[in-house]
Design a protein around this motif. Structure first.
Motif, short mmCIF file in Angstrom:
data_model
loop_
_atom_site.label_atom_id
_atom_site.label_comp_id
_atom_site.label_asym_id
_atom_site.label_seq_id
_atom_site.Cartn_x
_atom_site.Cartn_y
_atom_site.Cartn_z
N TYR A 238 -25.08 -1.98 49.44
CA TYR A 238 -26.06 -2.18 50.50
C TYR A 238 -27.44 -2.50 49.94
CZ TYR A 238 -22.28 0.18 53.02
OH TYR A 238 -21.06 0.54 53.53
N SER A 239 -27.78 -1.92 48.79
CA SER A 239 -29.05 -2.27 48.14
C SER A 239 -29.04 -3.73 47.72
CB SER A 239 -29.28 -1.38 46.91
OG SER A 239 -29.58 -0.06 47.27
N LEU A 240 -27.90 -4.20 47.23
CA LEU A 240 -27.77 -5.61 46.86
C LEU A 240 -27.90 -6.50 48.09
CD1 LEU A 240 -27.09 -7.76 44.70
CD2 LEU A 240 -24.66 -7.27 45.11
N TYR A 241 -27.30 -6.06 49.19
CA TYR A 241 -27.38 -6.82 50.44
C TYR A 241 -28.82 -6.91 50.93
CZ TYR A 241 -26.65 -8.07 55.35
OH TYR A 241 -26.71 -8.69 56.57
N GLN A 242 -29.59 -5.83 50.76
CA GLN A 242 -30.99 -5.85 51.17
C GLN A 242 -31.79 -6.87 50.36
OE1 GLN A 242 -32.58 -4.19 53.72
NE2 GLN A 242 -30.52 -3.56 54.36
#
Length: 489
Positions: A238-242
């Motif tokens: 999810y951090s990568l997606y952000q």
């Protein structure tokens, strides 16, 4: 080294805080799958945590953060140095089948010609805060230890599956919440608030993905068949997606890759129709993760591909304990780093390391350990917790292999004596009790580069793991430790 609050807490206050703590953890995704149902996302439990943040000297915390970029660079340069790795491991691979398999993959791909020049390192350097006094003595006396006299001692550098970045990034907010419930708002600022570990790791993955240079390519998270720690990995996703919502993450097992993965004529890795830009391995660091020779052939297929590996076989080998032991010898760091200040800063963190190779040097180390086993730790070439040997068990193990080549698969390290703190440990399904505890501080780093160039060298975030004093092994997923946050003093 005073705790952040006077302990013990009133029983009624403790009961209320623990209830709030568990609800917070479950509400904010600080969770694991259960031991009983490790492959189910319908039943979860909270991660093991400390109720309170634990004291860490600010100067040592900043020291560890300050050297991480140089640790990243050091490990990268080792990972791409075939000759150095061979000199370190040539005896180990004669008796350690796991390390031998890794070496054969690395050696094969090196001789064939590496298909992908870019490397991605997602690292965590682990340290203990050494006060020089054995835990048994600290527990029996009222000795006062000045935090300024404590030393930062490196335990290891994890280059393979450096976990808990996702959960640790969120844990600091949990401990801020607890301090506020205790009306200690004035102390909330003593919990570090710089870049979170998941964001650091995600930045590394995104940078590598961009340098792979193929729009629509995916990031493969390689996971175990039964992965209790999946939510830590999801938080990283999810951090990568952000950072970039166009980057797609897929989660597959080694068996999935074996059955459905293939290399194209130009060595691109494709699985289920997706071209893989990054292979991020959250497994394959233990012999039990390989059930057959076919599994090793799949690991070789990954290494032969143009996908950027994290870690590559070279990185995996660079993280072995034998390499760590060799690095502690005089003049070795200078082969990889040129800045005298950086070299000395890293060397200052080394505990004593001793070779167990056959010969005079190894014989002397064996004698030292047999005479005083409580002073040392016996380490095999493994990651993941639960592998080291302590105390009288060292004498038993070394006596079994004293004159055997088998002993070269191990190194001997001076035992570190961390300072005692008090904290409540919250394990799922167990009573919450106040313990004398010791902690281990991990600092995260991300590195992207080729053998000749540095593309990204970045660090930040931490993982503090705390366990009851007297517990030799560490590891949160293995059930020994609790996740914690540093309370800087």
């Amino acid at each position: 080294m005073d705790d952040c609050i006077k302990l013990p807490l009133d029983e009624e206050q403790l009961e209320d805080l623990v209830l709030q703590a568990k609800d917070y953890l479950l509400s904010h995704g600080l969770v694991l799958r259960t031991v009983e149902k490790p492959d189910s996302n319908s039943v979860v439990t909270h991660a093991p945590v400390t109720l309170l943040p634990s004291p860490v000297p600010k100067a040592l915390y900043e020291y560890a953060q300050g050297i991480q970029n140089n640790v990243n660079l050091l490990m990268h340069r080792i990972a791409v140095n075939h000759d150095f790795l061979w000199k370190c491991l040539e005896k180990v691979i004669q008796v350690d089948d796991f390390t031998r398999h890794l070496w054969e993959i690395y050696d094969t791909v090196t001789k064939e010609g590496v298909a992908q020049p870019y490397s991605l390192g997602l690292n965590r350097a682990d340290y203990m805060l050494d006060c020089g006094i054995p835990v048994s003595q600290l527990a029996q006396s009222k000795v006062t230890v000045d935090s300024r006299s404590m030393k930062l001692r490196m335990v290891e550098v994890n280059l393979m599956s450096a976990s808990f970045g996702g959960l640790s990034q969120r844990l600091k907010y949990f401990h801020k919440f607890i301090l506020e419930r205790l009306h200690m708002n004035d102390k909330v600022g003593q919990i570090p608030t710089e870049a979170g570990a998941a964001d650091v790791l995600a930045k590394g993955i995104l940078t590598a993905w961009e340098y792979y240079g193929k729009s629509g390519s995916v990031v493969l998270f390689l996971i175990l068949d039964q992965e209790r720690n999946i939510y830590d990995q999801r938080h990283l996703e999810y951090s990568l997606y952000q950072l970039n919502p166009k980057v797609k993450v897929i989660c597959k097992t080694l068996k999935d890759v074996t059955e459905r993965g293939r290399l194209t004529d130009d060595a691109r890795l494709v699985i289920d129709g997706d071209e893989v830009a990054i292979v991020y391995q959250r497994c394959l660091y233990a012999p039990t993760h390989y059930s057959s020779e076919e599994d090793w052939q799949t690991r070789l297929l990954l290494e032969r591909s143009k996908a950027i590996k994290c870690p590559s076989a070279g990185y995996h080998l660079a993280g072995t304990k034998k390499v760590q032991q060799v690095l502690a010898k005089p003049g070795v760091l200078e082969q990889f780093l040129t800045d005298p200040e950086a070299i000395q800063s890293i060397r200052n963190t080394f505990a004593g390391q001793y070779s167990l190779d056959l010969g005079k040097e190894g014989d002397e180390a064996v004698t030292m350990a047999l005479n005083n086993p409580q002073t040392y730790v016996l380490k095999p070439q493994r990651e993941g917790g639960g592998n080291n040997i302590y105390g009288d068990d060292i004498r038993v193990k070394l006596s079994e292999m004293e004159k055997s080549l088998e002993r070269t698969a191990y190194i001997l390290m001076d035992r570190i004596h961390p300072y005692l703190v008090q904290n409540y440990l919250i394990f799922s399904g167990k009573p919450v009790e106040l313990y004398n505890c010791v902690s281990e501080l991990g600092i995260y780093g991300a590195f992207v580069g080729t053998p000749d160039d540095v593309i990204l060298n970045f660090s930040g975030g931490c993982c503090l793991r705390t366990k009851a004093a007297g517990t030799n092994e560490g590891g949160v997923a293995t059930g020994y430790s609790c996740l914690d946050s540093p309370f800087l003093i």
